[in-house]
Write a protein that holds these residues in place. Structure first.
Motif, mmCIF file in Angstrom:
data_model
loop_
_atom_site.group_PDB
_atom_site.id
_atom_site.type_symbol
_atom_site.label_atom_id
_atom_site.label_comp_id
_atom_site.label_asym_id
_atom_site.label_seq_id
_atom_site.Cartn_x
_atom_site.Cartn_y
_atom_site.Cartn_z
ATOM 1 N N PHE A 122 56.743 50.079 82.456
ATOM 2 C CA PHE A 122 55.615 50.470 83.318
ATOM 3 C C PHE A 122 56.044 50.678 84.767
ATOM 4 O O PHE A 122 55.522 51.564 85.447
ATOM 5 N N VAL A 123 57.014 49.906 85.224
ATOM 6 C CA VAL A 123 57.534 50.154 86.575
ATOM 7 C C VAL A 123 58.161 51.548 86.611
ATOM 8 O O VAL A 123 57.987 52.305 87.572
ATOM 9 N N GLY A 124 58.836 51.906 85.498
ATOM 10 C CA GLY A 124 59.415 53.245 85.394
ATOM 11 C C GLY A 124 58.353 54.338 85.428
ATOM 12 O O GLY A 124 58.609 55.455 85.868
ATOM 13 N N LEU A 125 57.138 54.022 84.980
ATOM 14 C CA LEU A 125 56.043 54.997 85.002
ATOM 15 C C LEU A 125 55.288 54.955 86.338
ATOM 16 O O LEU A 125 54.278 55.641 86.496
ATOM 17 N N GLY A 126 55.737 54.136 87.270
ATOM 18 C CA GLY A 126 55.142 54.118 88.606
ATOM 19 C C GLY A 126 54.138 52.996 88.843
ATOM 20 O O GLY A 126 53.439 53.006 89.855
ATOM 21 N N PHE A 127 54.052 52.024 87.935
ATOM 22 C CA PHE A 127 53.099 50.913 88.100
ATOM 23 C C PHE A 127 53.733 49.772 88.900
ATOM 24 O O PHE A 127 54.951 49.605 88.909
ATOM 25 N N LYS A 128 52.888 48.983 89.549
ATOM 26 C CA LYS A 128 53.332 47.745 90.184
ATOM 27 C C LYS A 128 52.883 46.565 89.315
ATOM 28 O O LYS A 128 51.973 46.705 88.498
ATOM 29 N N ILE A 129 53.515 45.405 89.511
ATOM 30 C CA ILE A 129 53.167 44.216 88.731
ATOM 31 C C ILE A 129 52.135 43.395 89.511
ATOM 32 O O ILE A 129 52.320 43.147 90.701
ATOM 33 N N ALA A 130 51.066 42.977 88.824
ATOM 34 C CA ALA A 130 50.065 42.108 89.451
ATOM 35 C C ALA A 130 49.962 40.806 88.661
ATOM 36 O O ALA A 130 50.388 40.739 87.513
ATOM 37 N N ALA A 231 45.079 58.728 77.878
ATOM 38 C CA ALA A 231 45.757 59.062 76.616
ATOM 39 C C ALA A 231 47.223 59.407 76.882
ATOM 40 O O ALA A 231 48.119 58.991 76.126
ATOM 41 N N GLY A 232 47.480 60.140 77.953
ATOM 42 C CA GLY A 232 48.857 60.531 78.288
ATOM 43 C C GLY A 232 49.715 59.334 78.662
ATOM 44 O O GLY A 232 50.896 59.262 78.301
ATOM 45 N N THR A 233 49.110 58.391 79.393
ATOM 46 C CA THR A 233 49.860 57.193 79.802
ATOM 47 C C THR A 233 50.222 56.349 78.575
ATOM 48 O O THR A 233 51.355 55.869 78.442
ATOM 49 N N ILE A 234 49.237 56.178 77.666
ATOM 50 C CA ILE A 234 49.498 55.400 76.443
ATOM 51 C C ILE A 234 50.622 56.064 75.634
ATOM 52 O O ILE A 234 51.525 55.399 75.119
ATOM 53 N N GLU A 235 50.572 57.383 75.549
ATOM 54 C CA GLU A 235 51.579 58.107 74.779
ATOM 55 C C GLU A 235 52.973 57.979 75.434
ATOM 56 O O GLU A 235 53.968 57.711 74.753
ATOM 57 N N ALA A 236 53.014 58.114 76.742
ATOM 58 C CA ALA A 236 54.305 58.011 77.460
ATOM 59 C C ALA A 236 54.878 56.606 77.292
ATOM 60 O O ALA A 236 56.077 56.426 77.048
ATOM 61 N N PHE A 237 53.984 55.613 77.389
ATOM 62 C CA PHE A 237 54.431 54.231 77.211
ATOM 63 C C PHE A 237 54.984 54.017 75.801
ATOM 64 O O PHE A 237 56.038 53.414 75.605
ATOM 65 N N THR A 238 54.255 54.526 74.796
ATOM 66 C CA THR A 238 54.655 54.335 73.396
ATOM 67 C C THR A 238 56.066 54.861 73.149
ATOM 68 O O THR A 238 56.907 54.193 72.546
ATOM 69 N N ARG A 239 56.347 56.065 73.635
ATOM 70 C CA ARG A 239 57.663 56.653 73.418
ATOM 71 C C ARG A 239 58.729 55.886 74.196
ATOM 72 O O ARG A 239 59.831 55.660 73.691
ATOM 73 N N ALA A 240 58.398 55.474 75.421
ATOM 74 C CA ALA A 240 59.395 54.772 76.240
ATOM 75 C C ALA A 240 59.713 53.405 75.652
ATOM 76 O O ALA A 240 60.854 52.960 75.656
ATOM 77 N N PHE A 241 58.683 52.723 75.102
ATOM 78 C CA PHE A 241 58.915 51.361 74.620
ATOM 79 C C PHE A 241 59.484 51.344 73.212
ATOM 80 O O PHE A 241 60.459 50.654 72.929
ATOM 81 N N PHE A 242 58.859 52.111 72.304
ATOM 82 C CA PHE A 242 59.259 52.034 70.896
ATOM 83 C C PHE A 242 60.339 53.048 70.539
ATOM 84 O O PHE A 242 61.119 52.813 69.622
#
Ligand code: DAH
Length: 333
Positions: A122-130, A231-242
């Motif tokens: 998620f940091v790679g996708l531009g998110f910060k940690i809270a 939907a795009g974020t979930i999809e990007a995450f899915t490919r990056a993680f799995f």
């Protein structure tokens, strides 16, 4: 008499030299050199000899014989003592070199590994940690999330209460969603955060549930955010993680804090589906409760279980295994 002296001496020497322990040696010495021994009785006979010269000569020979036995005994005693000590040292030997072998390397817990990898993705996708507290107020855990007191949707979470303040006012957070409210009440949009953390439910442990587990929450608030961004974020995450062979889908669902709400599933390369978590567009009531104007800003949110994800990722059958602290389980990964 000379012959007798020599016989006694030789018998004594043989006994002393043949002794196989210090104990046996001392016993042989007692028998041969002692007051009742053969040499002593020869000595007693000196007085019966005829001449002074004879007495002198025999006395000297006797003394020599006894001295020879004594010297042989000293020598034997030293040799035996050295041998016994060596044997003792050998039997009490400790191999300290054993601990100098290459130390075995462990690794982080499977859930910690998944947690850290999720953060990386998620940091790679531009998110910060809270972050938020594990002991939470009713307001953050429920009310700010569009669940006023006695809202029926509260029963979706079997809540553990903390005996603090007014009855029911303090809970062990049942999900990471209250971190959404904590972020929105303290930060100005645009907001792009994920909040991993420990959550608690009044549930009995079984193969797919634990009373204490982990979730990761996602929250985006910005101008013009749409369901397509979710939907795009979930999809990007899915490919990056799995990995590239995995895809995602959203199914209509209900959560009080999102509208519309969806559940998202991951499609494995073999075509099977894994239900992962919930998501949706942040409900205008939630934005408003947290002081954000829903006319100006919109957002999406999602949340899913980290433990279940680690379980799926590693092909573990039973969630409870992950908390068994059995080294044989841990060593498989
Ligand atoms: N908090 C929900 C749960 O524990 C999961 C969830 C659903 C989180 C929808 C969200 C969301 O942020 O939008 O079951």
């Amino acid at each position: 008499m000379i012959d007798e002296i020599e016989q006694c001496r030789d018998a004594a020497l043989a006994a002393v030299r043949g002794a196989d322990s210090v104990d046996v040696l001392e016993q042989a010495l007692g028998e041969h050199l002692g007051k009742r021994g053969p040499l002593a009785s020869l000595k007693a006979r000196l007085g019966t000899l005829a001449t002074v010269d004879e007495k002198k000569a025999m006395g000297q020979r006797l003394n020599e014989a006894m001295a020879a036995v004594g010297a042989a005994a000293d020598e034997r005693r030293m040799a035996l003592a050295a041998g016994e000590r060596a044997q003792l040292l050998e039997s009490e030997r400790m191999d300290l070199t054993e601990h100098q072998r290459e130390p075995r390397r462990g690794h982080a817990h499977l859930v910690t590994e998944a947690w850290e990898r999720l953060e990386d993705v998620f940091v790679g996708l531009g998110f910060k940690i809270a972050e938020g507290p594990e002991i939470e107020t009713d307001w953050y855990n429920f009310e700010a999330l569009n669940m006023p007191p006695s809202h029926p949707a509260r029963s979706m979470w079997d809540t553990l209460f903390v005996d603090h303040g007014a009855p029911g006012s303090t809970v062990l957070r049942t999900h990471t969603s209250p971190v959404q409210a904590r972020v929105m009440t303290t930060q100005e949009p645009p907001i792009y955060v994920v909040a991993p953390g420990r959550v608690f439910r009044n549930e009995t442990a079984d193969a797919t549930h634990m009373p204490v587990f982990h979730q990761i929450e996602g929250l985006v608030v910005d101008r013009g955010i749409s369901f397509a961004d979710l939907a795009g974020t979930i999809e990007a995450f899915t490919r990056a993680f799995f990995g590239p062979g995995f895809t995602s889908r959203l199914r209509p669902s209900f959560f009080p804090f999102t509208e519309p709400s969806a559940e998202f599933d991951i499609r494995r390369p073999d075509g099977s589906w894994l239900e992962l978590g919930g998501c949706g567009m942040v409900h205008p009531n939630v934005l408003a409760a947290c002081g954000i104007d829903p006319e100006e800003w919109s957002g999406f949110a999602f949340g899913f279980g980290i433990d279940r994800m680690a379980k799926e990722y590693h092909g573990v059958d039973d969630l409870r295994e992950m908390y068994s602290n059995d080294i044989r389980f841990i060593e498989q990964f």
